[in-house]
Design an enzyme around this catalytic site. Structure first.
Site, PDB file in Angstrom:
ATOM      1  N   CYS A 124     156.453  34.749  52.169  1.00 15.49           N
ATOM      2  CA  CYS A 124     156.170  33.546  52.960  1.00 15.49           C
ATOM      3  C   CYS A 124     157.018  33.471  54.230  1.00 15.49           C
ATOM      4  O   CYS A 124     156.738  32.671  55.113  1.00 15.49           O
ATOM      5  CB  CYS A 124     156.394  32.291  52.123  1.00 15.49           C
ATOM      6  SG  CYS A 124     155.308  32.193  50.705  1.00 15.49           S
ATOM      7  N   HIS A 259     158.124  26.676  57.110  1.00 16.60           N
ATOM      8  CA  HIS A 259     157.077  27.185  56.220  1.00 16.60           C
ATOM      9  C   HIS A 259     156.529  26.014  55.410  1.00 16.60           C
ATOM     10  O   HIS A 259     157.280  25.191  54.880  1.00 16.60           O
ATOM     11  CB  HIS A 259     157.668  28.261  55.310  1.00 16.60           C
ATOM     12  CG  HIS A 259     156.792  28.599  54.146  1.00 16.60           C
ATOM     13  ND1 HIS A 259     155.432  28.842  54.286  1.00 16.60           N
ATOM     14  CD2 HIS A 259     157.071  28.721  52.815  1.00 16.60           C
ATOM     15  CE1 HIS A 259     154.926  29.105  53.093  1.00 16.60           C
ATOM     16  NE2 HIS A 259     155.888  29.031  52.187  1.00 16.60           N
ATOM     17  N   ASN A 290     149.653  25.756  50.900  1.00 20.37           N
ATOM     18  CA  ASN A 290     150.688  26.738  51.235  1.00 20.37           C
ATOM     19  C   ASN A 290     149.993  28.070  51.517  1.00 20.37           C
ATOM     20  O   ASN A 290     149.483  28.716  50.604  1.00 20.37           O
ATOM     21  CB  ASN A 290     151.659  26.840  50.049  1.00 20.37           C
ATOM     22  CG  ASN A 290     152.755  27.865  50.241  1.00 20.37           C
ATOM     23  OD1 ASN A 290     152.632  28.776  51.064  1.00 20.37           O
ATOM     24  ND2 ASN A 290     153.819  27.734  49.472  1.00 20.37           N
TER      25      ASN A 290
HETATM   26  O1  UT7 Z   1     156.005  29.389  49.404  1.00 28.02           O
HETATM   27  C1  UT7 Z   1     156.990  30.056  48.692  1.00 28.02           C
HETATM   28  C2  UT7 Z   1     158.055  29.139  48.239  1.00 28.02           C
HETATM   29  N1  UT7 Z   1     157.511  28.185  47.305  1.00 28.02           N
HETATM   30  C3  UT7 Z   1     157.986  26.945  47.257  1.00 28.02           C
HETATM   31  O2  UT7 Z   1     158.851  26.585  48.021  1.00 28.02           O
HETATM   32  C4  UT7 Z   1     157.490  26.032  46.174  1.00 28.02           C
HETATM   33  C5  UT7 Z   1     158.646  25.253  45.588  1.00 28.02           C
HETATM   34  N2  UT7 Z   1     158.310  24.481  44.389  1.00 28.02           N
HETATM   35  C6  UT7 Z   1     157.492  23.425  44.428  1.00 28.02           C
HETATM   36  O3  UT7 Z   1     156.944  23.099  45.457  1.00 28.02           O
HETATM   37  C7  UT7 Z   1     157.368  22.576  43.197  1.00 28.02           C
HETATM   38  O4  UT7 Z   1     158.253  23.068  42.218  1.00 28.02           O
HETATM   39  C8  UT7 Z   1     155.940  22.506  42.626  1.00 28.02           C
HETATM   40  C9  UT7 Z   1     155.055  21.717  43.568  1.00 28.02           C
HETATM   41  C10 UT7 Z   1     155.397  23.917  42.449  1.00 28.02           C
HETATM   42  C11 UT7 Z   1     155.940  21.783  41.268  1.00 28.02           C
HETATM   43  O5  UT7 Z   1     156.450  20.492  41.431  1.00 28.02           O
HETATM   44  P1  UT7 Z   1     157.686  19.985  40.561  1.00 28.02           P
HETATM   45  O6  UT7 Z   1     157.937  18.601  40.951  1.00 28.02           O
HETATM   46  O7  UT7 Z   1     158.816  20.956  40.713  1.00 28.02           O
HETATM   47  O8  UT7 Z   1     157.085  20.018  39.090  1.00 28.02           O
HETATM   48  P2  UT7 Z   1     157.776  20.537  37.749  1.00 28.02           P
HETATM   49  O9  UT7 Z   1     157.426  21.966  37.550  1.00 28.02           O
HETATM   50  O10 UT7 Z   1     159.222  20.150  37.720  1.00 28.02           O
HETATM   51  O11 UT7 Z   1     157.029  19.651  36.665  1.00 28.02           O
HETATM   52  C12 UT7 Z   1     157.208  18.224  36.602  1.00 28.02           C
HETATM   53  C13 UT7 Z   1     156.301  17.679  35.519  1.00 28.02           C
HETATM   54  C14 UT7 Z   1     156.447  18.381  34.166  1.00 28.02           C
HETATM   55  O12 UT7 Z   1     156.178  17.407  33.171  1.00 28.02           O
HETATM   56  P3  UT7 Z   1     157.377  16.697  32.382  1.00 28.02           P
HETATM   57  O13 UT7 Z   1     158.168  17.805  31.744  1.00 28.02           O
HETATM   58  O14 UT7 Z   1     158.163  15.960  33.424  1.00 28.02           O
HETATM   59  O15 UT7 Z   1     156.666  15.807  31.416  1.00 28.02           O
HETATM   60  C15 UT7 Z   1     155.349  19.408  34.183  1.00 28.02           C
HETATM   61  O16 UT7 Z   1     154.904  19.735  32.888  1.00 28.02           O
HETATM   62  O17 UT7 Z   1     154.929  17.860  35.899  1.00 28.02           O
HETATM   63  C16 UT7 Z   1     154.265  18.674  34.927  1.00 28.02           C
HETATM   64  N3  UT7 Z   1     153.405  19.584  35.657  1.00 28.02           N
HETATM   65  C17 UT7 Z   1     152.168  19.276  36.044  1.00 28.02           C
HETATM   66  N4  UT7 Z   1     151.434  18.168  35.859  1.00 28.02           N
HETATM   67  C18 UT7 Z   1     150.198  18.161  36.382  1.00 28.02           C
HETATM   68  C19 UT7 Z   1     153.702  20.826  36.125  1.00 28.02           C
HETATM   69  N5  UT7 Z   1     152.656  21.340  36.802  1.00 28.02           N
HETATM   70  C20 UT7 Z   1     151.691  20.378  36.760  1.00 28.02           C
HETATM   71  C21 UT7 Z   1     150.412  20.312  37.291  1.00 28.02           C
HETATM   72  N6  UT7 Z   1     149.698  19.183  37.087  1.00 28.02           N
HETATM   73  N7  UT7 Z   1     149.890  21.324  38.019  1.00 28.02           N
END
Ligand code: UT7
Length: 334
Positions: A124, A259, A290
């Site tokens: 990226c 980015h 993204n």
């Molecule tokens: O481009 C290259 C570099 N990439 C990046 O910079 C991406 C960086 N990371 C992110 O942008 C974020 O981590 C994501 C957008 C990918 C995910 O968001 P997050 O706020 O970090 O979510 P998480 O993985 O911490 O999950 C939070 C909650 C969890 O539930 P509990 O444990 O709080 O009950 C997950 O199970 O959301 C749940 N969850 C989802 N719910 C609905 C995880 N993925 C999903 C989903 N839909 N797709």
């Protein structure tokens, strides 16, 4: 060493971006469509990433064809004859042929016949890496004009059933033309890598595994929260370093174009950098998702097309991604 000194090339005093172009695939994909495969919702995707839509390439839109389309637009805007392009640098993480590289075909399609052409693998952050190389090439005299492009078909390498990535990525291409200038129009690059964190964003399997058994198709996996924390710390840090290296401050900026990984990372970085209100912040992720190496030139094109930032204004660019790698620089907008 023998007694005879080698001659070395001498280039321009500075280099700058002379034109930008974008290619966005026609198919707009809403959150409801991707949410269906991952037990998610439009509300969750918007709240956690800021994304409302992304584009997915049609069968005919390849890494090569999309990149060439964007590059032709950048060339048209710059007024540079393709015959004067000495180098084509193509950044991508979704070109699925080990050989040949994609850049020579793009060079052919845009009329840069015979130009040196190579792919740059910095995920990226690939666009910012390639832009730094283009700046050096023009100032060293190795090339008169360089086409730099980021082009991605992320839909080929993302698993539509992976909750951590399926909603995040989109397809598209963006390109710029870099050429000689009296004054520097591309500031010093601040770049680096941390291979110890290579597993944070990685393919689920390699070609070697695929030789053993073709299923499942290798797709991207990401430790989302860890990457998020790393990016939130890294972008303001390298942003400040790039400003300092260029000898300018946030008040001198017209735009901030990081980015487009997650709107929350963009907003957090803008806040940490304490950007004044006149600085336009790129939020192309809302509509484009993204798009990896394509995201910065796509966002640059959108800001300029909408008139949110002026031609000639200074923009802070910051790329980060798999590796993990990062690169940032201040540029004068075309
Ligand atoms: O481009 C290259 C570099 N990439 C990046 O910079 C991406 C960086 N990371 C992110 O942008 C974020 O981590 C994501 C957008 C990918 C995910 O968001 P997050 O706020 O970090 O979510 P998480 O993985 O911490 O999950 C939070 C909650 C969890 O539930 P509990 O444990 O709080 O009950 C997950 O199970 O959301 C749940 N969850 C989802 N719910 C609905 C995880 N993925 C999903 C989903 N839909 N797709």
């Amino acid at each position: 060493m023998s007694g005879r000194a080698l001659r070395s090339s001498r280039g321009a005093n500075g280099a700058r971006i002379l034109g930008v172009g974008a290619f966005r695939p026609a198919r707009v994909v809403g959150n409801d469509e991707v949410a269906a495969g991952i037990d998610s919702s439009d509300e969750w995707i918007r709240r956690r990433s800021g994304i409302a839509t992304r584009r997915f390439a049609d069968a005919g839109d390849t890494v090569v064809s999309m990149g060439a389309a964007a590059a032709l637009k950048a060339l048209a805007q710059s007024g540079v004859d393709p015959a004067r392009v000495g180098v084509v640098l193509l950044a991508s993480m979704s070109h699925l042929e080990q050989a040949p590289p994609a850049a020579p075909r793009v060079a052919q399609l845009i009329g840069a016949h015979g130009a040196a052409a190579m792919d740059v693998g910095a995920a990226c952050a690939g666009f910012c890496h390639a832009l730094a190389l283009a700046d050096s090439l023009v100032r060293s005299g190795a090339a008169d004009h360089v086409v730099v492009l980021g082009t991605e078909r992320m839909s080929d390498i993302v698993d539509p059933h992976d909750r951590g990535t399926a909603f995040l990525f989109g397809d598209g291409a963006g390109a710029v033309v870099v050429g000689p200038a009296e004054e520097p129009g591309i500031g010093p690059v601040v770049w680096g890598s941390d291979g110890a964190r290579h597993a944070l964003i990685a393919h689920s399997r390699s070609w070697l595994h695929t030789r053993e058994s073709p299923d499942p198709w290798p797709t991207l996996r990401m430790a989302g929260p860890e990457v998020f924390r790393w990016a939130r710390e890294t972008v303001p840090l390298i942003g400040r370093q790039a400003l300092s290296a260029a000898g300018v401050g946030v008040d001198d900026l017209s735009a901030f174009i990081p980015h487009q990984a997650n709107l929350r990372i963009v907003e957090a970085a803008a806040k940490a950098l304490d950007l004044p209100p006149h600085v336009a912040v790129a939020r192309d992720i809302v509509e484009a998702g993204n798009t990896s190496a394509a995201s910065i030139p796509l966002a640059m094109d959108a800001l300029l097309t909408r008139g949110d930032a002026p031609s000639g204004g200074l923009a802070l660019l910051a790329g980060f991604g798999a590796g993990v790698v990062h690169a940032a620089q201040v540029v004068a907008l075309p």
